[in-house]
Design an enzyme around this catalytic site. Structure first.
Site, PDB file in Angstrom:
ATOM      1  CE  LYS A 135      -4.487   0.983   0.422  1.00 60.30           C
ATOM      2  NZ  LYS A 135      -5.625   0.134   0.011  1.00 60.30           N
TER       3      LYS A 135
HETATM    4  P1  NAD Z   1     -12.819   7.725  -2.751  1.00 65.47           P
HETATM    5  O1  NAD Z   1     -11.766   8.738  -2.594  1.00 65.47           O
HETATM    6  O2  NAD Z   1     -13.395   7.486  -4.093  1.00 65.47           O
HETATM    7  O3  NAD Z   1     -14.025   8.039  -1.745  1.00 65.47           O
HETATM    8  C1  NAD Z   1     -13.808   8.257  -0.375  1.00 65.47           C
HETATM    9  C2  NAD Z   1     -15.095   8.786   0.234  1.00 65.47           C
HETATM   10  O4  NAD Z   1     -14.924   8.918   1.657  1.00 65.47           O
HETATM   11  C3  NAD Z   1     -15.492  10.160  -0.300  1.00 65.47           C
HETATM   12  O5  NAD Z   1     -16.884  10.232  -0.456  1.00 65.47           O
HETATM   13  C4  NAD Z   1     -15.032  11.092   0.842  1.00 65.47           C
HETATM   14  O6  NAD Z   1     -15.752  12.300   0.877  1.00 65.47           O
HETATM   15  C5  NAD Z   1     -15.353  10.222   2.042  1.00 65.47           C
HETATM   16  N1  NAD Z   1     -14.657  10.662   3.249  1.00 65.47           N
HETATM   17  C6  NAD Z   1     -13.355  11.028   3.372  1.00 65.47           C
HETATM   18  N2  NAD Z   1     -13.113  11.435   4.630  1.00 65.47           N
HETATM   19  C7  NAD Z   1     -14.275  11.298   5.307  1.00 65.47           C
HETATM   20  C8  NAD Z   1     -14.673  11.564   6.652  1.00 65.47           C
HETATM   21  N3  NAD Z   1     -13.800  12.027   7.538  1.00 65.47           N
HETATM   22  N4  NAD Z   1     -15.965  11.321   6.991  1.00 65.47           N
HETATM   23  C9  NAD Z   1     -16.854  10.859   6.104  1.00 65.47           C
HETATM   24  N5  NAD Z   1     -16.532  10.592   4.813  1.00 65.47           N
HETATM   25  C10 NAD Z   1     -15.265  10.821   4.426  1.00 65.47           C
HETATM   26  O7  NAD Z   1     -12.202   6.371  -2.131  1.00 65.47           O
HETATM   27  P2  NAD Z   1     -12.662   4.873  -2.373  1.00 65.47           P
HETATM   28  O8  NAD Z   1     -11.779   4.301  -3.400  1.00 65.47           O
HETATM   29  O9  NAD Z   1     -14.129   4.806  -2.543  1.00 65.47           O
HETATM   30  O10 NAD Z   1     -12.239   4.215  -0.989  1.00 65.47           O
HETATM   31  C11 NAD Z   1     -13.082   4.216   0.153  1.00 65.47           C
HETATM   32  C12 NAD Z   1     -12.658   3.118   1.093  1.00 65.47           C
HETATM   33  O11 NAD Z   1     -12.696   1.858   0.406  1.00 65.47           O
HETATM   34  C13 NAD Z   1     -11.230   3.224   1.654  1.00 65.47           C
HETATM   35  O12 NAD Z   1     -11.186   2.691   2.949  1.00 65.47           O
HETATM   36  C14 NAD Z   1     -10.436   2.330   0.714  1.00 65.47           C
HETATM   37  O13 NAD Z   1      -9.243   1.861   1.286  1.00 65.47           O
HETATM   38  C15 NAD Z   1     -11.440   1.214   0.516  1.00 65.47           C
HETATM   39  N6  NAD Z   1     -11.208   0.401  -0.678  1.00 65.47           N
HETATM   40  C16 NAD Z   1     -11.189   0.962  -1.910  1.00 65.47           C
HETATM   41  C17 NAD Z   1     -10.995   0.143  -3.012  1.00 65.47           C
HETATM   42  C18 NAD Z   1     -11.034   0.681  -4.422  1.00 65.47           C
HETATM   43  O14 NAD Z   1     -11.016  -0.136  -5.353  1.00 65.47           O
HETATM   44  N7  NAD Z   1     -11.120   1.956  -4.653  1.00 65.47           N
HETATM   45  C19 NAD Z   1     -10.779  -1.231  -2.847  1.00 65.47           C
HETATM   46  C20 NAD Z   1     -10.817  -1.774  -1.564  1.00 65.47           C
HETATM   47  C21 NAD Z   1     -11.030  -0.934  -0.488  1.00 65.47           C
END
Ligand code: NAD
Length: 449
Positions: A135
Site C-alpha cells: 500500500k
Molecule cells: P474515494 O476517494 O473514491 O471516496 C472516499 C469517500 O470517503 C469520499 O466520499 C469522501 O468524501 C469520504 N470521506 C473522506 N473522509 C471522510 C470523513 N472524515 N468522513 C466521512 N466521509 C469521508 O475512495 P474509495 O476508493 O471509494 O475508498 C473508500 C474506502 O474503500 C477506503 O477505505 C479504501 O481503502 C477502501 N477500498 C477501496 C478500493 C477501491 O477499489 N477503490 C478497494 C478496496 C477498499
C-alpha cells in the site's frame, strides 16, 4: 531485482518516527491517537491463535518487508516549491508481487499504510490471487491542488519510486483520493523510465487504469460490485429479502456510490449518505445515479438538492437494514456503534469499525461482513486486468462480472463455513483462512538460507 530489507532501501525508515509524529499531532489537536497497525496486529494475533499458526510464520508476517518514505519536491503553479511525503509499504510477496492501492489524503501516515498493506496480503491470500500485499500514498489533500499540480505530484512520486514498483514486483492501484486518471499518469511515467522495447509490456505496472489505456471493463465498480455479491450471499444465508430494504452509506466515492447504485437495482433504497463535507437524509430514498453524477461533477455531496442535511450522530442513528461504511478507517467506535440499529454492516472501507465499536455491534447481534472479504472485489478485478495486460486480451464486462461473482461467492462460503467451524466471527475467519494459505507455503519453502 534483489530483495530489499527495511535497512537497505534508499529511503527506508522504521515506523517509530512517523507513529510518534502522528501521535504528537493528534494529541496536540486534542484527538485520541488511533493505532491502526496495532489493531491489525491484534486481529492477526487472534486469528493466529484460532488456527494455531506456526510462530515463525507469525513472526515474519507481523512486520512489512519494506517500508519506503520519499520526500520529493514539486514546483506548484505559483512557482513555489513544495515538499511532499510519499509512502510505499511492501508487506509480503510470498504468493506474488506486492499489490495495493495508492492513497492521497492529508491523514496518511506510515502506520496506516502498514496496516493497509498487511490487509492487502490477507485479501490476496483469501481470494487465492497470485499477489502479495502493499500500500502507498502521499500525505496531502488532492482537492487543494490544481489538476496540473496533481499530475506533477503523481509523476514525480512515480519517478522517485523508480524500480521499487513494476509489473512483476509491486503493482499500485487506486484508493482514497486517486482514480483511473492517477493510474494513467503513473503508468505513462513508468513506461517512460524503461527502454522503448519494453514500453508495451509494462502496462501492468498499475491496475485500475482507464479502459482505453489498458484497464479492464468492470474495474471501476469492482469493489462495490464485490461487496454487493457478499450482501446477496448474506441475505440468502439469513433469509433476508433485499427487495424493499433500506441502507445508509458513509463515503460516496468510488466504493460507496457503486455499491448504492448496484444495490438499488436489487430494490435496496439508500436513505442516508455522508462524506467529508457532511450528511444527508432522504427517507424516500436517494436516486444513487443522480447523486453519483453530482459527486463526479462537484467533488462531494455538499449542496445536493435531493436530501436534508443531518448531523453525523443523526446519520448513525438513522434506522436502516444495511449500513455500508465506505470512507475511512476508525469511523465506528463505541458512540457510533451504540447509535446503529442495522441488521448488517458491509465494510466497503478498510478498517471502518474500531475494536471497541466492533464489540458493541457484535453484542447487539449485528452481522459484520469484514473488509478483507467484503471489499476484495477491487483487488480481484485488478488481477483480471493484470492477466489481460499480460496476454494482450480484453474481456467483456459480463466475463469480468461472472468471474468476480464466482470468486466472491466462493470466498464468502469459505469464510462463513470457517466461522461456524472455528466458532469465530467473520473477520477472524477471513484472517484465519488467509493465514493458513500463507503458512502452507512458508512450511513448504522454509526460510532462506
Ligand atoms: P474515494 O476517494 O473514491 O471516496 C472516499 C469517500 O470517503 C469520499 O466520499 C469522501 O468524501 C469520504 N470521506 C473522506 N473522509 C471522510 C470523513 N472524515 N468522513 C466521512 N466521509 C469521508 O475512495 P474509495 O476508493 O471509494 O475508498 C473508500 C474506502 O474503500 C477506503 O477505505 C479504501 O481503502 C477502501 N477500498 C477501496 C478500493 C477501491 O477499489 N477503490 C478497494 C478496496 C477498499
Amino acid at each position: 531485482m534483489t530483495q530489499k530489507t527495511p535497512d537497505d532501501t534508499k529511503t527506508s525508515a522504521s515506523s517509530i518516527p512517523a507513529a510518534r509524529e502522528s501521535r504528537t499531532s493528534m494529541l496536540a489537536a486534542g484527538k485520541e491517537f488511533y493505532d491502526f497497525f496495532r489493531v491489525v496486529q491484534d486481529y492477526l494475533d487472534r486469528a493466529g491463535r484460532a488456527i494455531k499458526l506456526e510462530p515463525f510464520v507469525q513472526t515474519i508476517i507481523s512486520q512489512p518487508k519494506n517500508e519506503l518514505i520519499i520526500n520529493f519536491p514539486v514546483k506548484m503553479d505559483t512557482g513555489e516549491v513544495r515538499l511532499f511525503k510519499g509512502y510505499r509499504v511492501q508487506h509480503n510477496n510470498l504468493l506474488g508481487p506486492f499489490k495495493g492501492g495508492m492513497r492521497y489524503h492529508p491523514s496518511v501516515t506510515l502506520d496506516d499504510v502498514k496496516a493497509l498493506a498487511a490487509m492487502m496480503t490477507w485479501k490476496s491470500a483469501l481470494m487465492r490471487l497470485p499477489f502479495g500485499g502493499g500500500k502507498g500514498g502521499i500525505k496531502f489533500d488532492p482537492h487543494s491542488v490544481s489538476k496540473n499540480e496533481l499530475q506533477k505530484i503523481t509523476r514525480r512520486f512515480t519517478h522517485a519510486l523508480g524500480e521499487n514498483i513494476g509489473p512483476e514486483y509491486d503493482i499500485p492501484a487506486p484508493d482514497v483520493g486517486t482514480n483511473s486518471q492517477t493510474m494513467a499518469w503513473m503508468m505513462d511515467t513508468y513506461s517512460n523510465m524503461v527502454g522503448s522495447a519494453q514500453k508495451q509490456s509494462v502496462k501492468g505496472v498499475v491496475t485500475g487504469k482507464p479502459v482505453s489505456s489498458g484497464g479492464t471493463l468492470g474495474r471501476t465498480k469492482a469493489t462495490g460490485q464485490g461487496a454487493v455479491y457478499c450482501v446477496i450471499q448474506w441475505a440468502k444465508e439469513r433469509g433476508f429479502s433485499l427487495e424493499g430494504s433500506t441502507m445508509t452509506v458513509q463515503g460516496f466515492g468510488n466504493v460507496g456510490s457503486h455499491l448504492a447504485v448496484i444495490l438499488s437495482r436489487l430494490g435496496v433504497s439508500t436513505i442516508a449518505v455522508g462524506d467529508h463535507t457532511g450528511y444527508l437524509l432522504n427517507t424516500e430514498g436517494f436516486n444513487p445515479h443522480k447523486l453519483q453524477d453530482y459527486v463526479a461533477r462537484n467533488g462531494s455531496i455538499q449542496g445536493y438538492p435531493g436530501g436534508k442535511p443531518i448531523t453525523r450522530d443523526e446519520f448513525f442513528a438513522t434506522k436502516a437494514d444495511i449500513f455500508a461504511p465506505c470512507a475511512l478507517e476508525n469511523q465506528i467506535g463505541e458512540p457510533e456503534a451504540s447509535l446503529l440499529t442495522c441488521r448488517v454492516i458491509v465494510e466497503g472501507a478498510n478498517g471502518p469499525c474500531n475494536p471497541v465499536g466492533e464489540k458493541v455491534l457484535l453484542d447487539k447481534g449485528i452481522d459484520i461482513l469484514p473488509d478483507v472479504l467484503a471489499n476484495s472485489g477491487g483487488v480481484t478485478v485488478s488481477y483480471y486486468e493484470w492477466v489481460q495486460n499480460k496476454r494482450s486480451e480484453s474481456w467483456t464486462e459480463e466475463e469480468v462480472d461472472a468471474k468476480l461473482e464466482k470468486a466472491m461467492n466462493r470466498a464468502y462460503k469459505e469464510v462463513s463455513d470457517f466461522s461456524r467451524l472455528k466458532k469465530v466471527d467473520m473477520r477472524i475467519a477471513a484472517y484465519g483462512l488467509a493465514l493458513q494459505r500463507l503458512e502452507a507455503v512458508y512450511k513448504e519453502r522454509e526460510i532462506f538460507p
